[in-house]
Design an enzyme around this catalytic site. Structure first.
Site, PDB file in Angstrom:
ATOM      1  N   CYS A 146       0.848  -1.199   0.000  1.00 37.76           N
ATOM      2  CA  CYS A 146       0.000   0.000   0.000  1.00 37.76           C
ATOM      3  C   CYS A 146       0.881   1.247   0.000  1.00 37.76           C
ATOM      4  O   CYS A 146       0.671   2.163  -0.786  1.00 37.76           O
ATOM      5  CB  CYS A 146      -0.922  -0.010   1.210  1.00 37.76           C
ATOM      6  SG  CYS A 146      -2.100  -1.370   1.217  1.00 37.76           S
ATOM      7  N   ARG A 166      -0.406   4.221  -2.443  1.00 38.75           N
ATOM      8  CA  ARG A 166      -1.422   4.006  -3.481  1.00 38.75           C
ATOM      9  C   ARG A 166      -2.806   3.779  -2.887  1.00 38.75           C
ATOM     10  O   ARG A 166      -3.830   4.124  -3.492  1.00 38.75           O
ATOM     11  CB  ARG A 166      -1.049   2.807  -4.355  1.00 38.75           C
ATOM     12  CG  ARG A 166      -1.090   1.493  -3.602  1.00 38.75           C
ATOM     13  CD  ARG A 166      -1.063   0.262  -4.477  1.00 38.75           C
ATOM     14  NE  ARG A 166      -1.150  -0.928  -3.636  1.00 38.75           N
ATOM     15  CZ  ARG A 166      -2.289  -1.514  -3.279  1.00 38.75           C
ATOM     16  NH1 ARG A 166      -3.454  -1.043  -3.685  1.00 38.75           N
ATOM     17  NH2 ARG A 166      -2.272  -2.589  -2.501  1.00 38.75           N
ATOM     18  N   ASN A 177       1.118   4.459   9.369  1.00 42.00           N
ATOM     19  CA  ASN A 177       2.016   4.837   8.271  1.00 42.00           C
ATOM     20  C   ASN A 177       2.729   6.149   8.559  1.00 42.00           C
ATOM     21  O   ASN A 177       3.932   6.280   8.299  1.00 42.00           O
ATOM     22  CB  ASN A 177       1.245   4.947   6.964  1.00 42.00           C
ATOM     23  CG  ASN A 177       0.469   3.707   6.589  1.00 42.00           C
ATOM     24  OD1 ASN A 177      -0.678   3.795   6.164  1.00 42.00           O
ATOM     25  ND2 ASN A 177       1.061   2.538   6.759  1.00 42.00           N
ATOM     26  N   ALA A 263     -10.498  -4.630   7.399  1.00 44.10           N
ATOM     27  CA  ALA A 263     -10.984  -5.187   6.135  1.00 44.10           C
ATOM     28  C   ALA A 263      -9.863  -6.011   5.511  1.00 44.10           C
ATOM     29  O   ALA A 263      -8.796  -5.479   5.208  1.00 44.10           O
ATOM     30  CB  ALA A 263     -11.411  -4.068   5.193  1.00 44.10           C
TER      31      ALA A 263
END
Length: 264
Positions: A146, A166, A177, A263
């Site tokens: 990611c 992304r 992050n 998720a």
């Protein structure tokens, strides 16, 4: 960290409803950017308490070039468990690409070691880049990267880092992050004799999952607190010698944790 709350509010209020790989659905925006001056404090979200231990151990795991969850599990970190196979393997994910990018002739490129050397010897280079997005390996990864590319920039004795992400889970993933790449910037700055500058976070698809909207509203109602300070052991001179005990966070006051489903 108003920048983070502004991102969350923007997605909450203006995001386009989209389907996604997990079947959960999202509110999505595209092309947002946040900037954090690392001299103003360590950018660890204060509107909900974060598990810094997981962030530090995951970063050390990346830097080590590891792709098996054994190290993480041994240190009480479970954030990769949902994607690992029965042996804890994840395929050629971040650590593999950072430290052992495969070449056509069967060799390997250590992007991180090369990066540190280039910052020391050629700080004005515009090629201070590490990529985890290896097109040939994407289908073999448990989860394609990611946060897929980052670039360093040296100016006036300071080291800054820009990350391109992304795909960004705003509620659960983005706080990790931010802290992870801010810490990486501080670590690389120390071992290259520089001061930390800015962390710049650039997004592709930044999204709130539809089953995170209630939690997002709760967080948006909270007032940010003063940022903490991260102390790094000054005796560490190599990026590959850092251990968990080399980091001390001072003054972290945060609102209570807010749980939300991942998720997968």
């Amino acid at each position: 960290m108003q920048q983070y709350l502004d991102l969350m509010r923007l997605a909450r209020d203006t995001g386009v409803t989209k389907t996604d790989r997990t079947g959960t659905g999202t509110r999505s925006i595209f092309g947002h950017q946040m900037r954090f001056d690392l001299s103003e404090g360590f950018p660890l979200v204060t509107t909900k308490k974060l598990h810094l231990k997981s962030i530090i151990h995951e970063l050390l795991w990346f830097i080590a070039g590891d792709t098996n969850t054994r190290y993480l599990k041994a240190n009480g970190v479970s954030i990769w468990d949902d994607w690992a196979d029965e042996n804890g393997e994840l395929g050629p994910v971040y650590g593999h690409q950072w430290r052992s990018w495969p070449t056509p002739d069967g060799g390997k490129i250590d992007q991180i070691r090369n990066l540190v050397e280039q910052i020391k010897t050629n700080p004005d280079s515009r090629r201070l880049i590490v990529s985890a997005w290896n097109v040939a390996d994407v289908d073999s990864m448990a989860l394609p990267p990611c946060h897929c590319l980052f670039q360093f920039y040296v100016a006036e004795g300071k080291l800054s880092c820009q990350l391109y992400q992304r795909s960004a889970d705003i509620f659960l993933g983005v706080p990790f992050n931010i802290a992870s790449y801010a810490l990486l910037t501080m670590m690389v700055a120390q071992v290259t004799g520089l001061k930390p500058g800015e962390f710049i976070h650039t997004f592709g698809d930044a999204h709130l999952y539809l089953n995170h909207l209630e939690q997002a509203d709760k967080q948006l109602a909270r007032e940010p607190k003063k940022l903490p300070v991260m102390h790094i052991n000054p005796d560490v001179k190599s990026l590959f010698d850092f251990t968990y005990d080399d980091f001390t966070l001072e003054g972290y006051e945060a609102h209570p944790h807010i749980s939300a489903p991942v998720a997968v």
